[in-house]
Design an enzyme around this catalytic site. Structure first.
Site, PDB file in Angstrom:
ATOM      1  N   SER A 234     -42.135  15.317  -3.022  1.00 42.47           N
ATOM      2  CA  SER A 234     -42.444  15.527  -1.602  1.00 42.47           C
ATOM      3  C   SER A 234     -41.290  16.225  -0.896  1.00 42.47           C
ATOM      4  O   SER A 234     -40.133  16.138  -1.317  1.00 42.47           O
ATOM      5  CB  SER A 234     -42.714  14.193  -0.914  1.00 42.47           C
ATOM      6  OG  SER A 234     -43.718  13.478  -1.592  1.00 42.47           O
TER       7      SER A 234
HETATM    8  N1  SAH Z   1     -42.941  10.063  -4.823  1.00 42.91           N
HETATM    9  C1  SAH Z   1     -42.829  11.196  -5.731  1.00 42.91           C
HETATM   10  C2  SAH Z   1     -43.812  12.304  -5.433  1.00 42.91           C
HETATM   11  C3  SAH Z   1     -45.215  11.888  -5.624  1.00 42.91           C
HETATM   12  S1  SAH Z   1     -46.377  13.161  -6.014  1.00 42.91           S
HETATM   13  C4  SAH Z   1     -41.408  11.720  -5.769  1.00 42.91           C
HETATM   14  O1  SAH Z   1     -40.540  11.191  -5.052  1.00 42.91           O
HETATM   15  O2  SAH Z   1     -41.148  12.637  -6.548  1.00 42.91           O
HETATM   16  C5  SAH Z   1     -47.756  12.099  -6.313  1.00 42.91           C
HETATM   17  C6  SAH Z   1     -47.715  11.377  -7.631  1.00 42.91           C
HETATM   18  O3  SAH Z   1     -48.751  10.410  -7.609  1.00 42.91           O
HETATM   19  C7  SAH Z   1     -47.978  12.260  -8.846  1.00 42.91           C
HETATM   20  O4  SAH Z   1     -46.935  12.128  -9.757  1.00 42.91           O
HETATM   21  C8  SAH Z   1     -49.289  11.693  -9.416  1.00 42.91           C
HETATM   22  O5  SAH Z   1     -49.350  11.736 -10.830  1.00 42.91           O
HETATM   23  C9  SAH Z   1     -49.247  10.276  -8.916  1.00 42.91           C
HETATM   24  N2  SAH Z   1     -50.535   9.574  -8.841  1.00 42.91           N
HETATM   25  C10 SAH Z   1     -51.754  10.043  -8.472  1.00 42.91           C
HETATM   26  N3  SAH Z   1     -52.669   9.061  -8.513  1.00 42.91           N
HETATM   27  C11 SAH Z   1     -52.008   7.927  -8.900  1.00 42.91           C
HETATM   28  C12 SAH Z   1     -52.409   6.576  -9.129  1.00 42.91           C
HETATM   29  N4  SAH Z   1     -53.667   6.159  -8.984  1.00 42.91           N
HETATM   30  N5  SAH Z   1     -51.469   5.684  -9.532  1.00 42.91           N
HETATM   31  C13 SAH Z   1     -50.179   6.076  -9.706  1.00 42.91           C
HETATM   32  N6  SAH Z   1     -49.748   7.337  -9.515  1.00 42.91           N
HETATM   33  C14 SAH Z   1     -50.649   8.252  -9.110  1.00 42.91           C
END
Ligand code: SAH
Length: 210
Positions: A52
């Protein structure tokens, strides 16, 4: 990043600014994006996912009002950056990631950088993570179609949840606070996250574009 992006856009919590000053964001992006690590935008981290933008990490962290020693659940570990910021604030962090490769990478990266008190769990975070619940704060870093009830159940008394809710293109960042069995909701910022995919998120096969 702190002085040009975060402060001018209204991030006032000095503890959050300090934590984000301390966590080396360039360690959380792929080599190819290293020069852009501190720019005001999200960056690709592989597997079609993104880390993000700094402002959103700061806004979510500030809204969650994390205190040292609190138990925090993050959903969507991605690169592990947000989890590192939460740990730097003294929280005990559980972070769930559905992509196995990203979960492994985040775990290795956080260990390599010496972060303690972060557990990376591979699984569907749309169901939360029941074993250590309840949590003082829950941060969902992927876009949900609605607030999963199961996550509200895993919030402690006085707990806060920050979650982007909307469609696949645009969401509102919501702050939900629990008092007993009453939940209040405040709308914070408009935002754009990658989808939360899972039981209480978007179905696996829907044709979204990222
Ligand atoms: N917080 C992260 C960025 C998140 S991007 C950082 O600091 O880098 C969103 C992430 O959510 C992705 O890696 C994706 O694979 C994950 N994601 C999507 N659906 C999900 C779910 N149901 N459970 C866990 N992770 C999930």
């Amino acid at each position: 990043m702190i002085e040009r992006q975060l402060r001018p856009r209204g991030i006032r919590d000095e503890r959050v600014l300090e934590a984000m000053f301390e966590v080396p964001r360039h360690e959380f992006v792929p080599m190819a994006s290293i020069e852009a690590a501190y720019e005001d935008r999200p960056l690709p981290i592989g597997e079609s996912e993104t880390i993000s933008q700094p402002y959103i990490v700061a806004a979510m962290t500030q809204a969650a009002r994390i205190q040292p020693g609190e138990k925090v659940l993050e959903i969507g570990a991605g690169s592990g950056y947000q989890a590192a910021v939460l740990a730097r604030l003294g929280a005990k962090v559980y972070t769930v990631e559905r992509n196995f490769r990203l979960a492994e990478l985040a775990r290795a990266r956080l260990a390599g950088l010496g972060y303690h008190g972060i557990e990376v769990i591979w699984g569907d975070g749309s169901e939360g993570y029941a074993a250590p619940a309840p949590y003082d704060a829950i941060l969902v870093t992927a876009a949900a179609p609605r607030v999963p009830e199961v996550l509200k159940d895993q919030l402690a008394e006085g707990g806060r949840m920050v979650i982007p809710v909307g469609d696949l293109r645009h969401q509102d960042l919501l702050l939900i606070a629990r008092r007993g069995n009453q939940f209040t909701t405040r709308v914070l910022d408009p935002c754009q996250f990658v989808p939360l995919i899972g039981t209480h998120g978007w179905p696996e096969k829907e044709g979204w574009v990222q």
